[in-house]
Design an enzyme around this catalytic site. Sequence first.
Site, mmCIF file in Angstrom:
data_model
loop_
_atom_site.group_PDB
_atom_site.id
_atom_site.type_symbol
_atom_site.label_atom_id
_atom_site.label_comp_id
_atom_site.label_asym_id
_atom_site.label_seq_id
_atom_site.Cartn_x
_atom_site.Cartn_y
_atom_site.Cartn_z
ATOM 1 N N ASP A 349 36.898 27.177 40.447
ATOM 2 C CA ASP A 349 36.872 28.549 40.818
ATOM 3 C C ASP A 349 35.628 29.210 40.305
ATOM 4 O O ASP A 349 34.849 28.784 39.206
ATOM 5 C CB ASP A 349 38.033 29.402 40.593
ATOM 6 C CG ASP A 349 38.257 29.355 39.005
ATOM 7 O OD1 ASP A 349 37.944 28.484 38.318
ATOM 8 O OD2 ASP A 349 38.912 30.505 38.551
ATOM 9 N N GLU A 350 35.168 30.151 41.013
ATOM 10 C CA GLU A 350 34.226 31.335 40.341
ATOM 11 C C GLU A 350 32.868 30.776 40.029
ATOM 12 O O GLU A 350 32.526 31.115 39.123
ATOM 13 C CB GLU A 350 34.989 32.006 39.234
ATOM 14 C CG GLU A 350 36.169 32.959 39.982
ATOM 15 C CD GLU A 350 36.911 33.699 38.819
ATOM 16 O OE1 GLU A 350 37.250 34.842 39.397
ATOM 17 O OE2 GLU A 350 37.041 33.376 37.771
ATOM 18 N N ILE A 351 32.365 29.864 40.812
ATOM 19 C CA ILE A 351 30.964 29.412 40.335
ATOM 20 C C ILE A 351 29.940 30.491 40.986
ATOM 21 O O ILE A 351 30.342 30.970 42.075
ATOM 22 C CB ILE A 351 30.567 28.249 40.943
ATOM 23 C CG1 ILE A 351 31.494 27.115 40.268
ATOM 24 C CG2 ILE A 351 29.189 27.705 40.742
ATOM 25 C CD1 ILE A 351 31.194 25.692 41.158
#
Length: 585
Positions: A349-351
């Site tokens: 997630d959340e790169i």
Amino acid sequence: MKFLAGVALLAPLAAAVWPIPSHYSHGDKTLWISDDVAITYQQPLHFQQYSLRASASAADAGSGSQRIVQKAVSRAYETIFKQSYVPWRFNHRFSDFEPKTTNKKFIQSIALVQNKTDAAGVLKPKEGQFDEGYTLVVGPAGKVTITSASSLGLARGLTTFTQLFFAHSKGGAYTKLAPVRIDDSPKFAHRGLNMDVSRNFFPIDNILRTIDALAYNKMNRLHLHITDAQSWPLEIPALPELSAKGAYGPGMTYSPADVQRIYTYGALLGVAVVMEIDQPGHTSSIWHSHPELIAAWNEQPNWITYAAEPPSGTLKLNSPAVYKFLSTLYKDLLPRLSPLTSYFHTGGDEIKYAAYKLDDTVKSDDPAVLQPLLQKYIDTVHKHVRDAGLTPVVWEEIVLTYNLTVGKDVLIQAWQEPTSAVAITNMGHKALVGDYNFWYLDCGHGQWLDFEPGVASMKYYPYQDYCAPLKSWRQVYSYDPLTSIAKDKQHLIVGGEVHMWAEQTDALNFDGKAWPRAAAAAEVLWSGAKDPATGQNRSQIEASPRLADMRERLVARGVAAEPVQMPYCQQDGSQCLYLASFDDA
Ligand SMILES: *[C@@H]1O[C@H](CO)[C@@H](O)[C@H](O)[C@H]1NC(C)=O
Ligand SMILES: *[C@@H]1O[C@H](CO)[C@@H](O)[C@H](O)[C@H]1NC(C)=O
Ligand SMILES: *[C@@H]1O[C@H](CO)[C@@H](O)[C@H](O)[C@H]1NC(C)=O
């Protein structure tokens, strides 16, 4: 008016089974239970007999099925005789709730009948592989039979059985619901809680207690988010420097023996542990031991350009050294997990693409450059996972944001919007639901960031977090995993998880934040969000006294769950109602 009177009369007798069974009928006769009642466990290739009391001290031995049933029987003993409670809210001014202690009739025998031999791998069940359904019959003369096609189903049935009993204020345990017939099975195969043990450290006891509470709610997965940017508590013998330098401190790590203990504890209670190593982002804690593997480490003050939380940092995306590291890590870790789970979560997630502009092996934030590198990364990690005989789980961004290709075996965990699960299943992928609008238990406790003077008053006052407000049990309970999912895609909703992210949660406040709200999700996942009798959303009026009972039962077993209501709303069979007509008042 008639309806209200009905509610008031029914509540004291509430048959406090949580989650509610698919089909449930019961009488109103009292039966007591003695701790030396004989229990038999019969399956096609096995027959065993013990007394309930003796089961508590029996050795953990035999096949996986025998160990699961043995554990369930000893749990039933502990629950009925050591961790039960006198239903105080029925007693006051309703003192006739408790049965008389003369002329006691007892449960005569308990037969556990498994009508099919478990396939191999019952200690590491895949979704839907073992039938967790069961039939529970308490006959009028006190003969109990629990039937299931699997040892896990017998364990679920025994859990239900314990919830028929209360402790008596003069000693002993009784049910007032005999005779009973329950036919029950889960709506969803994956019923989990995500516990973040990286943002804050949680001692083993807290994790084991959580597994126990999950099993008691018929949940069957503990997702352990075990590493993140802020700390790496997981000991890897092949890379001892990782936790030596990346953990918060000495004694704040999980050794291989700890991991083994957590996994075994879960497997025997039918709660498979799904460990997550979040990557390639959320890995800054690796920098402390391996700075050469991490790009965009601790960019300050504008960390927000590079990561979702400080400190920024991501595994480099085009680095042979990173691939060598991943190989060493997974060859050490995964073979130790695979005997006791079928899943491993590879995060994703959340790169923030900007971080790879600072990555000397990439030097770009262009999605067209990053996309093939991310694909190679995930392919490599998933090969390690599959080589160990495990099925990968990922966060939704892998397919919805980075447009990567993953196998159809992969479980894709939706978290951002209710529409994510729709998009995932429309792609033909299996999905886990539990988005932050409903099932994030950390929401609504305010910001953990410290605001510069002036900033907060303009944009964030009064310091709400991104997913405020708090998700009350009523909101958790109102969530239907099948909302907006087309009929022909609903089979792809494998289940879901509630999430307890730990920026502001540690061992001291975990229980109250997680429970009983996670129990509300447990009922949605086991019983379904709709009442099958009416096809309508389940009623809070029906659920709340049962949940209040579950809360007392959790407290009795050492889980510091929050109260559902003030006692006034439950005592004497009263209920605090908000009527639709009040809206017009
Ligand atoms: C085994 O028991 C379960 C639970 O009662 C039942 O649903 C199933 O049909 C039974 N299977 C056989 C082969 O009898
Ligand atoms: C994924 O696809 C969307 C929509 O087609 C596009 O906006 C986005 O840039 C793509 N992302 C990557 C990493 O290629
Ligand atoms: C039932 O619950 C869904 C959410 O799962 C909600 O959108 C819907 O409005 C509810 N229906 C009623 C009649 O309350």
